[in-house]
Design a protein around this motif. Structure first.
Motif, PDB file in Angstrom:
ATOM      1  N   PRO A  97      39.092  16.793  20.230  1.00 39.76           N
ATOM      2  CA  PRO A  97      38.276  16.119  21.226  1.00 39.76           C
ATOM      3  C   PRO A  97      37.642  17.134  22.166  1.00 39.76           C
ATOM      4  O   PRO A  97      38.217  18.196  22.383  1.00 39.76           O
ATOM      5  CB  PRO A  97      39.305  15.263  21.972  1.00 39.76           C
ATOM      6  CG  PRO A  97      40.573  16.037  21.858  1.00 39.76           C
ATOM      7  CD  PRO A  97      40.526  16.712  20.516  1.00 39.76           C
ATOM      8  N   GLY A 129      38.545   9.127  28.459  1.00 36.59           N
ATOM      9  CA  GLY A 129      37.176   9.618  28.586  1.00 36.59           C
ATOM     10  C   GLY A 129      36.156   8.765  27.861  1.00 36.59           C
ATOM     11  O   GLY A 129      36.460   7.711  27.322  1.00 36.59           O
ATOM     12  N   THR A 130      34.945   9.235  27.862  1.00 35.71           N
ATOM     13  CA  THR A 130      33.864   8.583  27.149  1.00 35.71           C
ATOM     14  C   THR A 130      34.272   8.416  25.699  1.00 35.71           C
ATOM     15  O   THR A 130      34.430   9.377  24.975  1.00 35.71           O
ATOM     16  CB  THR A 130      32.623   9.477  27.193  1.00 35.71           C
ATOM     17  OG1 THR A 130      33.056  10.804  26.854  1.00 35.71           O
ATOM     18  CG2 THR A 130      32.033   9.490  28.568  1.00 35.71           C
ATOM     19  N   ALA A 131      34.412   7.191  25.275  1.00 34.79           N
ATOM     20  CA  ALA A 131      34.839   6.910  23.906  1.00 34.79           C
ATOM     21  C   ALA A 131      33.944   7.654  22.934  1.00 34.79           C
ATOM     22  O   ALA A 131      32.744   7.415  22.861  1.00 34.79           O
ATOM     23  CB  ALA A 131      34.775   5.424  23.621  1.00 34.79           C
ATOM     24  N   ALA A 132      34.537   8.569  22.213  1.00 33.05           N
ATOM     25  CA  ALA A 132      33.759   9.397  21.309  1.00 33.05           C
ATOM     26  C   ALA A 132      33.184   8.586  20.165  1.00 33.05           C
ATOM     27  O   ALA A 132      33.669   7.510  19.861  1.00 33.05           O
ATOM     28  CB  ALA A 132      34.643  10.494  20.752  1.00 33.05           C
ATOM     29  N   THR A 165      38.470  18.682  28.296  1.00 23.66           N
ATOM     30  CA  THR A 165      38.356  18.581  29.750  1.00 23.66           C
ATOM     31  C   THR A 165      38.818  19.918  30.303  1.00 23.66           C
ATOM     32  O   THR A 165      39.891  20.405  29.935  1.00 23.66           O
ATOM     33  CB  THR A 165      39.253  17.445  30.275  1.00 23.66           C
ATOM     34  OG1 THR A 165      38.712  16.201  29.847  1.00 23.66           O
ATOM     35  CG2 THR A 165      39.329  17.483  31.793  1.00 23.66           C
ATOM     36  N   GLY A 199      42.180  11.723  27.268  1.00 24.08           N
ATOM     37  CA  GLY A 199      42.069  10.301  26.952  1.00 24.08           C
ATOM     38  C   GLY A 199      41.181   9.610  27.954  1.00 24.08           C
ATOM     39  O   GLY A 199      40.555  10.238  28.813  1.00 24.08           O
ATOM     40  N   GLY A 214      44.679  14.070  23.781  1.00 28.10           N
ATOM     41  CA  GLY A 214      43.797  13.077  24.398  1.00 28.10           C
ATOM     42  C   GLY A 214      44.504  11.730  24.406  1.00 28.10           C
ATOM     43  O   GLY A 214      44.700  11.130  25.460  1.00 28.10           O
ATOM     44  N   ARG A 252      36.047  15.629  30.033  1.00 28.57           N
ATOM     45  CA  ARG A 252      35.552  15.247  28.710  1.00 28.57           C
ATOM     46  C   ARG A 252      36.563  14.303  28.057  1.00 28.57           C
ATOM     47  O   ARG A 252      36.877  13.284  28.636  1.00 28.57           O
ATOM     48  CB  ARG A 252      35.281  16.496  27.872  1.00 28.57           C
ATOM     49  CG  ARG A 252      34.207  17.393  28.484  1.00 28.57           C
ATOM     50  CD  ARG A 252      33.492  18.228  27.452  1.00 28.57           C
ATOM     51  NE  ARG A 252      32.466  19.092  28.068  1.00 28.57           N
ATOM     52  CZ  ARG A 252      32.667  20.342  28.487  1.00 28.57           C
ATOM     53  NH1 ARG A 252      33.856  20.897  28.343  1.00 28.57           N
ATOM     54  NH2 ARG A 252      31.692  21.044  29.038  1.00 28.57           N
ATOM     55  N   GLU A 253      37.054  14.674  26.891  1.00 26.74           N
ATOM     56  CA  GLU A 253      37.876  13.684  26.176  1.00 26.74           C
ATOM     57  C   GLU A 253      39.344  14.026  26.027  1.00 26.74           C
ATOM     58  O   GLU A 253      40.125  13.192  25.592  1.00 26.74           O
ATOM     59  CB  GLU A 253      37.291  13.486  24.773  1.00 26.74           C
ATOM     60  CG  GLU A 253      35.847  13.061  24.782  1.00 26.74           C
ATOM     61  CD  GLU A 253      35.211  13.244  23.397  1.00 26.74           C
ATOM     62  OE1 GLU A 253      35.900  13.741  22.485  1.00 26.74           O
ATOM     63  OE2 GLU A 253      34.028  12.880  23.259  1.00 26.74           O
ATOM     64  N   SER A 254      39.713  15.238  26.359  1.00 21.30           N
ATOM     65  CA  SER A 254      41.050  15.658  25.990  1.00 21.30           C
ATOM     66  C   SER A 254      42.171  15.131  26.879  1.00 21.30           C
ATOM     67  O   SER A 254      43.319  15.540  26.740  1.00 21.30           O
ATOM     68  CB  SER A 254      41.104  17.189  25.927  1.00 21.30           C
ATOM     69  OG  SER A 254      40.851  17.722  27.201  1.00 21.30           O
TER      70      SER A 254
END
Lengths: 349, 349
Positions: free
Chosen positions: A290, A339-342, A293, A337, A271, A333-335
């Motif tokens: 993460p 992406g929606t800040a986890a 995606t 980077g 990510g 998703r997040e993988s």
DNA sequence: CTATTTATTTGGAACGTTCCAAATATGTCA
DNA sequence: TGACATATTTGGAACGTTCCAAATAAATAG
């Protein structure tokens, strides 16, 4: 303990009618008088009658068995479990039952279970074939008039219906997404080259790369087992490349998870330091850290679709091979980077 | 396209023997001459004969069908998918086939599929019952001499065999582990109180708490749906307690994952700030971050075990109810802190 | 009241096996 | 050779249904 089975004849005697009449009741025929029907039904309930489908099948022509065979290559993979559930849903609501077997990718096992299903008189078969399945293996079935629907993996050359997801388009959109994020060196990781699915996904990858004006570099294509372990292995090789890639599309989610593992083992954060995209969107994909995606393919939908197609062919009596590719869609998703800040993950060194 | 089915009589004619002889060959009887057997076998292969099990079942007494019914409550849960695979492995190698259906926790659906399986003449049934299944539901089956084995969830009151994991001991060892790490306030989170499994696990929790000389505090027992969402909900309530717990044992892994989610949402790091233990050891448990400390139950083993027990009963002809609890073992990973620190798990793969 | 429909019911004869009792072939021994 | 044992094969008669053609009962028409 009731010794003998209760048969239609026992019912007939007890209800003072002929066995033919009982049979008529069983089939819900409109020929039988309401009063008679009620009496017979009552007796059946009273004696605890259970219908003997085997005997009925014997008499009735060929494939009225109402059994659908379902063969999958790996039930422990939730992708296929979902698929089986999808099939079950429509099969069950159509009054059929499902005969499910797992081959574990063994071609011999597959042959065995298909043979066994045939002996049991299945009305149709849905199969996600084991790797390297010979297209001719299903010839006898269709020759005998038993419709076959192949799902997930297509069987080039077999004259059967099939439902596969749009592997090309899916992989292409994955690549485009990475390109959009600025990546120039994108690897294709995992999967066995001897499968049609692999070919399709690779073609999508290549298409995406070339459409973006990046050169297709064979060195960036690294095959491996389509499993978590395979992913670890593949990312290891990828990182060793001189002009190291900065992102990868993976053959499937399992590989993608393995790639994440491998990255972490090398102190790289998926990510942040390296973008990863999976394929399938298995249930774990959104829960992972993460969150992955990936290209979503809705296995349950494929199962439902396949079952519907099969039922249609069974009812039609005649089955002409039909091929459907189902749409897929990239789930970001997040993988990769950005992406929606986890929810703040404590940075693990 | 072969029009009519090839029957044993066709074979007999073509091979110049009687149908009885062909039947003998089919059953591998030692009564038949080697040469005859060879000839008949050759003809069978040549004409593409397929055995009609339905007809055979009809003639043979009762339950020689070699079909095993398998009913699970949630196939999309990998725990049950693994279980089904375990069953399939032994069932298949014993020459039986598996009739698998998913109930999705619907009790009506369960009734339907069991009835349907019965009509198809299953030789035995393995079932992981839907929630709130009536123990009497399987009465007719066993009365008809069809062995039933209940797995995972036991059915108090039903006179059938069952295999459940040792929920008490498992939960107890989980509590002991937390006690050993110095925790004094340990919560029990998740699960529906109306199930036998819940009772067992809670009993184990209570046993562990009391054995450690800690007082059993009902306020620390918070039930919820046995799902990820339920876990989020439960941890929310737990944290709101005045004398806040520092650790929790969870009803199952799904709840544990939810608890981790809930902790993070409150800026607490599972493992570091709060210890979490799960139950089941689903596949995701070891891949999660932090990897989940949990009680491992080996669903595939339960499946295999259940199938063996069922086959034994089928062969024995008579089935006396037998109850087995399988051992479980605590797998310590990272979700209670202290565990194997940094060196990212390259361990498995 | 007979002839003609219409509604309902009913005996067999399948279906493809297995099983039984009995037939036939083969071999052995006196 | 005849008598007996042994090895092999074989016609039916099941098994529990469904289907067909035909019988019966009830209703309507003439």
């Amino acid at each position: 303990m009731t010794k003998a089975r209760v048969t239609v004849i026992d019912i007939a005697k007890a209800a003072n009618v002929s066995k033919s009449t009982v049979s008529l009741v069983l089939q819900g025929s409109s020929l039988v008088n309401e009063a008679t029907r009620a009496k017979v039904s009552a007796v059946m309930r009273e004696l605890g009658y259970v219908y003997n489908r085997g005997a009925a099948n014997l008499r009735q022509a060929g494939s009225k068995s109402r059994i659908i065979g379902v063969v999958v290559n790996d039930l422990t993979n939730s992708f296929f479990a979902e698929l089986a559930v999808g099939v079950d849903i429509v099969v069950q609501s159509a009054g059929f039952v499902q005969f499910l077997s797992n081959t574990g990718e063994s071609i011999d096992r597959q042959r065995e279970v298909v043979a066994s299903m045939r002996e049991h008189g299945i009305s149709g078969l849905i199969v996600s074939p084991a790797r390297a399945t010979d297209a001719a293996d299903f010839k006898p079935l269709v020759a005998a008039g038993i419709p076959v629907v192949v799902v997930v993996r297509n069987l080039p050359g077999a004259k059967v219906s099939s439902i596969v997801s749009d592997n090309r388009a899916g992989m292409m959109s994955a690549v485009q997404h990475l390109v959009g994020l600025g990546h120039k060196r994108i690897a294709f990781l995992g999967g066995f080259p001897d499968t049609a699915v692999f070919d399709d996904r690779l073609a999508g990858y290549r298409g995406g790369i070339e459409a973006a004006g990046l050169g297709y570099d064979e060195a960036l294509v690294i095959s491996s087992a389509p499993s978590r372990a395979g992913g670890v292995e593949a990312i290891g090789k990828a990182i060793a490349i001189g002009d190291r890639p900065t992102a990868a599309v993976c053959f499937n989610d399992a590989v993608a998870f393995g790639v994440c593992d491998g990255l972490r083992a090398r102190r790289l954060e998926p990510g942040a330091d390296f973008a990863v995209v999976g394929f399938d969107d298995v249930i774990e994909a959104q829960a992972a850290v993460p969150a992955l995606t990936t290209v979503s393919v809705d296995p349950q939908g494929i199962g439902r679709r396949g079952a519907q197609m099969l039922l249609k062919q069974i009812n039609a009596g005649k089955a002409e091979a039909e091929t459907v590719t189902t749409a897929v869609r990239l789930v970001v998703r997040e993988s990769c980077g950005g992406g929606t800040a986890a929810p703040a993950r404590a940075g693990r060194a």
